[in-house]
Scaffold this motif. Structure first.
Motif, mmCIF file in Angstrom:
data_model
loop_
_atom_site.group_PDB
_atom_site.id
_atom_site.type_symbol
_atom_site.label_atom_id
_atom_site.label_comp_id
_atom_site.label_asym_id
_atom_site.label_seq_id
_atom_site.Cartn_x
_atom_site.Cartn_y
_atom_site.Cartn_z
ATOM 1 N N ALA A 56 8.181 4.284 -0.490
ATOM 2 C CA ALA A 56 7.623 4.852 0.747
ATOM 3 C C ALA A 56 7.632 3.815 1.876
ATOM 4 O O ALA A 56 8.092 4.093 2.987
ATOM 5 N N ASN A 57 7.134 2.622 1.594
ATOM 6 C CA ASN A 57 7.043 1.602 2.640
ATOM 7 C C ASN A 57 8.421 1.157 3.123
ATOM 8 O O ASN A 57 8.623 0.908 4.318
ATOM 9 N N LEU A 112 2.278 11.431 1.140
ATOM 10 C CA LEU A 112 2.361 9.972 1.192
ATOM 11 C C LEU A 112 1.169 9.311 0.505
ATOM 12 O O LEU A 112 1.307 8.226 -0.063
ATOM 13 N N ASP A 169 2.308 16.297 4.956
ATOM 14 C CA ASP A 169 3.061 15.047 4.829
ATOM 15 C C ASP A 169 2.129 13.893 4.482
ATOM 16 O O ASP A 169 2.474 13.017 3.676
ATOM 17 N N TYR A 180 11.157 2.937 3.198
ATOM 18 C CA TYR A 180 11.756 3.970 4.052
ATOM 19 C C TYR A 180 11.064 4.044 5.412
ATOM 20 O O TYR A 180 11.722 4.161 6.447
ATOM 21 N N SER A 238 1.821 8.585 -3.008
ATOM 22 C CA SER A 238 2.677 7.423 -3.255
ATOM 23 C C SER A 238 1.958 6.109 -2.980
ATOM 24 O O SER A 238 2.531 5.042 -3.207
ATOM 25 N N ALA A 242 9.560 13.301 2.148
ATOM 26 C CA ALA A 242 8.295 12.748 1.645
ATOM 27 C C ALA A 242 8.124 13.000 0.156
ATOM 28 O O ALA A 242 7.586 12.160 -0.563
ATOM 29 N N LEU A 295 9.457 10.234 -2.096
ATOM 30 C CA LEU A 295 8.874 8.890 -2.018
ATOM 31 C C LEU A 295 7.682 8.835 -2.969
ATOM 32 O O LEU A 295 6.556 9.123 -2.587
ATOM 33 N N ARG A 296 7.933 8.433 -4.209
ATOM 34 C CA ARG A 296 6.908 8.520 -5.255
ATOM 35 C C ARG A 296 6.199 7.199 -5.532
ATOM 36 O O ARG A 296 5.207 7.182 -6.244
ATOM 37 N N PHE A 333 1.135 4.736 -0.073
ATOM 38 C CA PHE A 333 1.825 3.980 0.974
ATOM 39 C C PHE A 333 0.831 3.137 1.776
ATOM 40 O O PHE A 333 -0.380 3.312 1.688
#
Length: 437
Positions: free
Chosen positions: A350-351, A398, A394, A353, A401, A341, A344-345, A403
């Motif tokens: 993020a999306n 996220l 987590d 993955y 990022s 996590a 995922l910046r 997400f």
């Protein structure tokens, strides 16, 4: 009192504000009539220098040239200072905007996390009541099946994955307390079958091992209970007794019966982890053992993979596909998500993955993180709180990022994974108990 060296080096007129290049030769002082008075200085800008080699600037002309150059330099310096001031003000404005955005994002994140905490607290009450009713119903139906002599298969879960993918930690989370050989550094070398029995009278886990060689007609389980703190050493002892020490594995299972008020009625299989290296014979033996355990159609396969492994390099999923090609009875779970996590910046990263790759339509993996501390033991409340905190961490990561929450939040956290498994178990119960109904 200086002279031009020659005509070629003569500078532009003074109104261009360039200082001339002078010769080092000196000439006698000019006569007094060449000196100008202050009222004549204003005409110097329009008067070109003399073409005569012996021409020399008067002191007034020199002062005029220097003053003009100084004025121009001051103007240039003011422009530079103004430009620098504007740049600094613009940077300051941008920093203030960025600070405001960060503060706004932090407030939004805090509000969302607080809302999620509240949802978890409220969900505990609803889930606890719902599960008690469900467990009571299942116990009644199982009793009816026995009374009517109808065969009944308790729903079973088989947990598979590579070594160190977190299989034993996942099973501990399902049980609600820590006990397994996670900390022993040797992993599971014999299949461990957990026969979980919901007993509302057992506030503490009641654990009994099945005898290695039970005699016909006797109770196959040991009469003595094994305390939760002693389960790890007992499992190691039984593993070494049958499989030997080292890396050797054995298909002969260890069976542990657990009665607890906070667990479902089901069987859970913890399998030896797949291996990429090492002895080829052991690797093939593990593959064959796991494949045999996941082949029965009434078993739900939980396929674990570490989140740090790229989708294209996954090993467990291709092996599960050999038995369940479309993942119809497979739940995909990516463990140790906290390690991924933080990488995922951006929303795109993020999306992309969280969507997964090379999966059947509508199939998405779950992403979980579990506590690293091994100090909770049978304290189910503290253990569950630690699981929640892992999920919230987590979630915070996220949120940074940005997400797509609406699309991917239902895939995040162990508690959502557990709820999904319970729904599958409910469906399996209904299918298995249909003749009784």
């Amino acid at each position: 009192k200086m002279m031009y060296e020659d005509k070629a080096t003569r500078p532009s007129p003074p109104n261009t504000f360039m200082l001339p290049h002078y010769s080092t030769r000196t000439t006698p002082s000019p006569p007094s009539h060449m000196y100008t008075t202050p009222r004549d200085v204003g005409d110097l800008a329009s008067r070109p220098p003399s073409s005569s080699p012996g021409y020399a600037h008067t002191p007034a002309e020199d002062r005029f040239i220097v003053d003009k150059a100084s004025q121009e330099a001051e103007k240039i310096a003011e422009k530079i200072l103004d430009s620098g001031k504007k740049d600094r003000e613009e940077k300051k404005r941008k920093r203030e905007q960025e600070d405001q955005l960060r503060e706004q994002l932090a407030r939004t994140m805090t509000a969302k996390v607080d809302t999620e905490k509240k949802r978890l607290r409220e969900g505990d009450v609803v889930s606890s009541t719902s599960n008690r009713e469900l467990y009571r119903l299942f116990n009644d139906l199982q009793g009816m099946s026995r009374d009517l002599d109808i065969s009944f298969e308790t729903p079973e879960i088989v947990v598979v994955g590579m070594q160190s993918d977190g299989k034993s930690s996942f099973i501990e989370a399902l049980l609600g307390f820590q006990f397994n050989i996670v900390e022993s550094n040797i992993g599971t070398r014999r299949p461990l079958i957990l026969q979980m029995i919901n007993n509302p009278n057992k506030e503490e886990p009641s654990c009994r091992f099945r005898k290695e060689n039970p005699k016909p007609g006797e109770d196959p389980f040991e009469t003595r209970e094994t305390h939760v703190d002693d389960l790890c050493s007992e499992i190691l002892s039984r593993t070494n007794e049958v499989a030997g020490r080292g890396d050797q594995v054995s298909p002969r299972p260890i069976i542990l019966q657990v009665e607890y008020c906070h667990c479902s009625n089901l069987n859970v299989y913890d399998t030896p982890g797949y291996r990429l290296g090492g002895d080829d014979h052991i690797r093939e033996e593990i593959m064959a053992m796991v494949k045999q355990l996941i082949e029965p159609q009434h078993r739900i396969i939980v396929c674990l993979e570490q989140s740090t492994v790229e989708w294209s390099n996954t090993t467990s999923r291709p092996l599960v596909r050999q038995v369940d090609p479309h993942f119809n009875r497979t739940v995909l779970v990516n463990t140790k998500f906290d390690n991924r996590a933080k990488e995922l910046r951006t929303p795109e990263a993020a999306n992309k993955y969280l969507q997964g790759e090379a999966l059947p339509p509508g199939k998405r993996p779950f992403f979980i993180s579990l506590p690293l501390r091994r100090t909770y033991g049978s304290d189910s409340v503290r253990f569950k709180d630690a699981i929640k905190e892992c999920y919230l961490n987590d979630y915070r990561q996220l949120l940074e990022s940005s997400f797509d929450e609406g699309k991917y939040l239902p895939q995040l956290g162990f508690l959502r994974t557990q709820a999904f498994l319970e729904q599958l178990l409910r469906e399996r119960y209904e299918q298995a108990l249909l003749p009784t109904l």
